[in-house]
Write a protein that holds these residues in place. Structure first.
Motif, PDB file in Angstrom:
ATOM      1  N   ARG A 153       4.683  -7.629 -14.465  1.00 42.42           N
ATOM      2  CA  ARG A 153       3.768  -6.903 -15.363  1.00 42.42           C
ATOM      3  C   ARG A 153       3.716  -5.404 -15.070  1.00 42.42           C
ATOM      4  N   GLY A 154       4.579  -4.969 -14.126  1.00 43.76           N
ATOM      5  CA  GLY A 154       4.562  -3.552 -13.763  1.00 43.76           C
ATOM      6  C   GLY A 154       3.242  -3.145 -13.133  1.00 43.76           C
ATOM      7  N   ASN A 155       2.704  -4.013 -12.277  1.00 41.86           N
ATOM      8  CA  ASN A 155       1.369  -3.800 -11.752  1.00 41.86           C
ATOM      9  C   ASN A 155       1.368  -4.107 -10.254  1.00 41.86           C
ATOM     10  N   LEU A 156       0.926  -3.117  -9.433  1.00 40.03           N
ATOM     11  CA  LEU A 156       0.940  -3.339  -7.980  1.00 40.03           C
ATOM     12  C   LEU A 156      -0.113  -4.351  -7.533  1.00 40.03           C
ATOM     13  N   PHE A 157      -1.158  -4.538  -8.339  1.00 39.91           N
ATOM     14  CA  PHE A 157      -2.161  -5.548  -7.994  1.00 39.91           C
ATOM     15  C   PHE A 157      -1.501  -6.934  -7.912  1.00 39.91           C
ATOM     16  N   ASP A 158      -0.546  -7.179  -8.813  1.00 39.29           N
ATOM     17  CA  ASP A 158       0.175  -8.459  -8.792  1.00 39.29           C
ATOM     18  C   ASP A 158       0.922  -8.647  -7.472  1.00 39.29           C
ATOM     19  N   TRP A 166       0.834  -1.199   0.000  1.00 43.01           N
ATOM     20  CA  TRP A 166       0.000   0.000   0.000  1.00 43.01           C
ATOM     21  C   TRP A 166       0.874   1.255   0.000  1.00 43.01           C
ATOM     22  N   SER A 167       1.953   1.230   0.816  1.00 40.04           N
ATOM     23  CA  SER A 167       2.800   2.431   0.914  1.00 40.04           C
ATOM     24  C   SER A 167       3.559   2.687  -0.405  1.00 40.04           C
ATOM     25  N   ILE A 168       3.854   1.612  -1.157  1.00 37.83           N
ATOM     26  CA  ILE A 168       4.501   1.835  -2.460  1.00 37.83           C
ATOM     27  C   ILE A 168       3.568   2.663  -3.351  1.00 37.83           C
ATOM     28  N   SER A 169       2.263   2.304  -3.299  1.00 34.35           N
ATOM     29  CA  SER A 169       1.326   3.056  -4.147  1.00 34.35           C
ATOM     30  C   SER A 169       1.126   4.477  -3.632  1.00 34.35           C
ATOM     31  N   ALA A 170       1.351   4.687  -2.327  1.00 33.17           N
ATOM     32  CA  ALA A 170       1.115   6.015  -1.746  1.00 33.17           C
ATOM     33  C   ALA A 170       2.355   6.912  -1.791  1.00 33.17           C
ATOM     34  N   VAL A 171       3.514   6.363  -1.402  1.00 35.53           N
ATOM     35  CA  VAL A 171       4.695   7.228  -1.280  1.00 35.53           C
ATOM     36  C   VAL A 171       5.873   6.743  -2.148  1.00 35.53           C
ATOM     37  N   GLY A 172       5.613   5.824  -3.051  1.00 34.78           N
ATOM     38  CA  GLY A 172       6.656   5.395  -3.984  1.00 34.78           C
ATOM     39  C   GLY A 172       7.539   4.280  -3.438  1.00 34.78           C
ATOM     40  N   TYR A 173       8.355   3.729  -4.321  1.00 34.39           N
ATOM     41  CA  TYR A 173       9.138   2.544  -3.968  1.00 34.39           C
ATOM     42  C   TYR A 173      10.271   2.855  -2.989  1.00 34.39           C
TER      43      TYR A 173
END
Lengths: 143, 502
Positions: B409-414, A75-82
């Protein structure tokens, strides 16, 4: 019981799968076969069940902590990046595995994101997951 | 003849040889680390190979699988902990030999036997695979569905302790494979309104979760346990050198076990652990000195090692000829073929014949490489492993699994899928379900469904087509027979345990 419950849920959902244009069950066959198999196997398990030994729950808190960390990390990757999220996750996972050396934990917070970023997003050319709220790459100037 | 062309291709390409060499080392180390399997390493490294050409990518992962099976023997002999399930039988005589100060001798026997077994399996594969493929080309959808059905039953019922839980794992694999759009009518199945689920569950994150993250969860329970290594006694040449006179009694066991392993390898799902135990049991039954087996007999190391490595080549036969993975490594390799746009199945021998035989050539060269490295360096690998701090290794694997799942796949869902699969993989191991049966069934499900529906179209929706076609009927009966035999053997075991307890 869990198998039977999953099987019943899957059967109900399978019956909701639409029929094809000729009214045939084509798309339902396999989901339904899998679901009914689960129910039957669940009943067989129940029928042949023997009293099981109590399982060791000593490590359960650590396992749940790792699961929580896993979900929070994605979740934090999607929020604040890798970069930022890996800098947080690396020392935490090391701590869960028993590393207590402060210098080591700090080094992991810096080295892990840097090395993974260099290998995957620079050397292999994978497009990095940018954070919605904030991304360290914006501050550092791209990748 | 194709294999000689393949060998020429591989030997004239230094970069490819470099990948094979690297794979031989990586596989050996990974196989020798207790808890970490070749399947886990291959699943984790799979996304890296997306950026490679098809042949180096396949060769790299294929040789890791071979070398990993051998590497398990190092841990079994030196640490009394099998590095892989396949080397558990090696431990029975390998560790007593190590305790007698003959670890070096045991490892040399394991290496030579593994190489002979692996060569036998690979050569049988090379000789027989094109022949099997030509037969497979003649099979229609009903026959192919019957083969899939038999594979589901064998994989679900034979691997693991519990028949019902194994079959339930296979059924769960089928259900998870059904998530997404139906490939024929585009009807949504098990998507629950989620857009991400309409694309279905991707194989790569699922495998990384089950085999890699699942293992990290398992290893939390092993925190702080350090593997104790037996001294290898390399300086004691009398005890640890190996002469032909000492190895000669092993040869009949090695030859027999190689064929046992090769035969078991051809059957989907049985795998190297079963081959090793069958070969050990058969070897002990025929041995001149059965009472020495289990107390440090060299033959007791040679037989299971030859068998578990002989599985490697033939286990590729159902994958390459029918698209049915015979092992977890085969299931993972499907991902590489698909990513590189190579259609697996009998037509592969028409469309990608050079690639297939070059891959076999890489396998042969990989066997030589791990044989040489293992013969002279297995003790160093053992020492190296004792220096790897597991409390750092598994967190690194944890972090790598996330980025590897994303890379596919460059996809966070994965990555969410990978986390869910990881926890499910751990739970399945804890509850005696079978993660391997789950993954192989997940891979088989789409092919099985396609052939089933094609067969129904052929017969105008009559199920009798599976009974009236003799080959299809034969495979259906094989499936049921395997289930019946397995249930009988489980009951027999349970009865004998109950009698012993009484």
């Amino acid at each position: 019981m869990a198998l039977i419950a999953i099987g019943i849920g899957a059967t109900v959902t399978s019956m909701g799968i639409g029929l094809d244009q000729y009214g045939r069950w084509g798309a339902r066959f396999f989901p339904l076969a899998g679901s009914i198999s689960l129910i039957l196997l669940g009943i067989a398990e129940l029928y042949g069940a023997r009293p099981s030994q109590p399982s060791d729950r000593k490590h359960l808190p650590a396992i749940l902590a790792l699961l929580l960390l896993s979900v929070a990390y994605v979740w934090s990757i999607s929020a604040v990046g890798y970069l930022f999220s890996t800098a947080l996750a690396a020392p935490l996972v090391l701590y869960i595995f028993g590393v207590r050396n402060r210098i080591g934990l700090c080094a992991a917070a810096v080295l892990c994101p840097a090395i993974y970023h260099a290998v995957f997003f620079v050397a292999l050319g994978v497009f990095p997951p940018f954070g919605r709220w904030f991304d360290l790459l914006d501050v550092l100037g791209g990748y | 003849m194709d294999i000689f062309a393949g060998l020429a291709t591989v030997l004239s390409d230094p970069a490819l040889l470099g990948w094979v060499f690297l794979a031989a080392i990586v596989g050996m180390i990974v196989g020798a680390i207790p808890g970490l399997t070749a399947s886990a390493a291959i699943a984790m490294l799979l996304p890296l190979t997306f950026y490679m050409d098809p042949l180096p990518a396949l060769a790299f992962l294929y040789v890791i699988g071979k070398s990993g099976r051998y590497g398990g023997s190092i841990a079994a002999i030196l640490f009394n902990t099998p590095g892989t399930a396949a080397s558990a039988a090696t431990q029975l005589d390998g560790y007593p030999l190590a305790r007698q100060g003959k670890a070096g001798k045991a490892m040399k026997v394991a290496t030579i036997s593994s190489v002979i077994g692996d060569f036998t399996g690979e050569i049988l594969l090379i000789v027989g695979v094109a022949w099997i493929a030509s037969i497979a080309l003649k099979l229609g959808p009903p026959e192919l569905f019957a083969v899939y059905f038999a594979a589901f039953i064998v994989i679900g019922s034979v691997i693991g302790k519990s028949v019902t839980r194994g079959l339930a794992s296979a059924a769960l694999g089928v259900l998870v494979a059904m998530i997404g759009l139906d490939p024929i009518s585009s009807t949504e199945r098990f998507t629950f309104g989620s857009f991400d689920l309409t694309n279905g569950i991707s194989l790569v994150p699922l495998m990384i979760g089950i085999f890699v993250l699942g293992e990290v969860f398992t290893q939390i329970e092993e925190r702080g346990v350090k593997a104790e290594m037996m001294p290898t006694g390399e300086s004691d040449a009398d005890r640890n050198g190996l002469t032909w006179a000492e190895y000669r009694p092993c040869m009949p066991h090695v030859i027999r076990s190689s064929f046992i392993g090769a035969f078991i390898g051809m059957l989907p799902g049985l795998g190297s652990a079963i081959a090793a135990f069958v070969a050990y049991g058969e070897g002990k039954r025929r041995a001149k000195n059965p009472d020495k087996w289990g107390q440090g007999a060299l033959e007791g190391v040679a037989a299971p090692e030859a068998a578990n490595n002989a599985v490697s080549g033939p286990s590729m036969a159902p994958l390459l000829t029918l698209g049915i993975p015979g092992s977890t490594i085969g299931a993972i390799l499907i991902g590489v073929f698909l990513i590189h746009g190579i259609q697996i199945g009998p037509t592969m021998f028409l469309t990608s014949r050079d690639l297939v035989f070059s891959l076999f050539a890489c396998g042969l060269i990989g066997i030589v490489m791990y044989g040489v490295i293992g013969y002279f360096g297995a003790a160093y690998v053992g020492r190296f492993i004792t220096r790897i701090p597991t409390q750092v290794l598994y967190p690194i694997i944890f972090l790598t699994s996330f980025v590897a799942a994303y890379t596919s796949r460059g996809n966070l869902f994965d990555v969410y899928v990978m986390v869910a699969a990881g926890f499910a993989g751990w739970a399945m191991r804890k509850l005696d379900f079978n993660p391997a049966a789950f993954v192989i069934s997940f891979v088989l499900a789409s092919g099985a469904e396609e052939t089933f529906r094609q067969a129904l179209l052929l017969s105008d929706n009559g199920l009798m087509i599976f009974v009236t076609r003799p080959i299809a009927l034969a495979f259906l009966l094989i499936g049921f027979a395997a289930l019946f035999v397995r249930i009988r053997s489980v009951h027999k075991q349970a009865r004998s345990v109950a009698l012993r307890d009484a």
